[in-house]
Structure formats: structure tokens, C-alpha cells
Design a protein around this motif. Structure first.
Motif: not given
Length: 178
Positions: A14-19, A22-29
Motif C-alpha cells: 500500500g506504499d503510495l510513493e510506489t503507486l 507507477l501512475y506518473d508516466p501515464y498522467m498526460s495520457l
């Protein structure tokens, strides 16, 4: 750590930093997907953030094999549900665009209707047989699945499917005539 490892690690810890990584590269998409549906920059940015917040719980529950594809579908469905909730989506082309509520949503552009279109649709619905009208209203307007309609009306599942299919065909013909 690759994407699958990050997903597994997040699901375990449940580590939010890992999430976030994981999420950051897809934010613009995701912003592009949201903007395509919502047609508003602020609402699209809000949606990207809301999707992240929902992922905190969803990714710990769901088994995700291909994160990018899953995330795209999740974002698309999120936007469509938001539009539906905001009552900005209307029935467009009943024959081609509305599916049973349990099926996957269609990736398509939607056309906005005006009041005259709704009046025409309502008058066409009233020309259907009682069975077709009842099934069409439950299926499209109340968003019930075939099984729920069968349970509610007492019709067999095959009759419900037939009433909806014939009702859609009759509605389309009526709408084209008017």
C-alpha cells in the motif's frame, strides 16, 4: 523495479510513493483521455487526480496484468460515468452505441441532443408495443441488464432480448421517419 513488480509491491504494502511512481508516466495520457470525453481542462485535471485517488483502493483489490491498458479503460469508464452522472450524455444512436450495462463501454464521440430530439424519441417510444416499450425503458433509461429486466417483468430472457432488439429496430426506423 519494472511495472509488474511495482504493482505487486504496491498491492502488498500500500506504499503510495510506489503507486505515484507507477501512475506518473501515464498522467498526460490520462489527461488526454479525460479531455476527449469531458471537453474541459479543469474537469480533466480533476478527473486525473480523482482516478489516482480511486486507484489507491482499486489496485489493492483488482488483479492487473497490463497496467497501461487497464488504466486507459478505467479512465475512459470513469469519464463516461461522470458524464452520465452529470446527465450530459444522451442516447445517440441506439442501434450502434448503447450496450447491455454489463458489457464494455464503447470508445466513441457522443453527439448532444436538444429538446426536440428528446420529444421525438419519446413519441417514438410510445409507438412500440407495450412489451418493447417496457423493456426499452428498463434497458436504456433505467440501465437494467437483461436478467434484471426478465426478473422484473416475468418475461423469459430470450423474450427480453427479442423485445429490446425489435424495439431498437422500430425506434431507429421511427426516428429516421420523423
Amino acid at each position: 523495479m519494472d511495472e509488474k513488480e511495482k504493482l505487486a509491491y504496491y498491492k502488498r504494502t500500500g506504499d503510495l510513493e510506489t503507486l505515484g511512481r507507477l501512475y506518473d508516466p501515464y498522467m498526460s495520457l490520462l489527461y488526454g483521455v479525460c479531455y476527449k470525453y469531458l471537453q474541459d481542462a479543469d474537469k480533466s485535471q480533476d478527473a486525473v487526480m480523482s482516478i489516482f485517488e480511486e486507484l489507491i483502493e482499486k489496485l489493492r483489490i483488482h488483479q492487473v496484468d497490463n497496467f497501461k491498458s487497464w488504466l486507459y479503460v478505467y479512465a475512459r469508464n470513469y469519464c463516461l460515468m461522470r458524464l452520465r452522472r452529470d446527465r450530459k450524455i444522451v442516447m445517440v444512436d441506439i442501434e450502434d452505441h448503447l450496450l447491455e450495462s454489463e458489457q464494455q463501454l464503447i470508445d466513441t464521440d457522443f453527439v448532444r441532443w436538444d429538446e426536440a430530439d428528446f420529444q421525438k424519441l419519446e413519441s417514438c417510444i410510445e409507438t412500440l408495443t407495450n412489451e418493447q416499450e417496457q423493456c426499452i425503458r428498463l434497458f436504456f433509461l433505467k440501465q437494467k441488464c437483461y436478467k434484471d429486466i426478465a426478473d422484473q417483468t416475468g418475461y423469459t430472457l430470450s423474450k427480453v432480448k427479442s423485445y429490446i432488439q425489435n424495439g431498437k429496430r422500430n425506434l431507429k426506423a421511427c426516428m429516421e421517419r420523423k
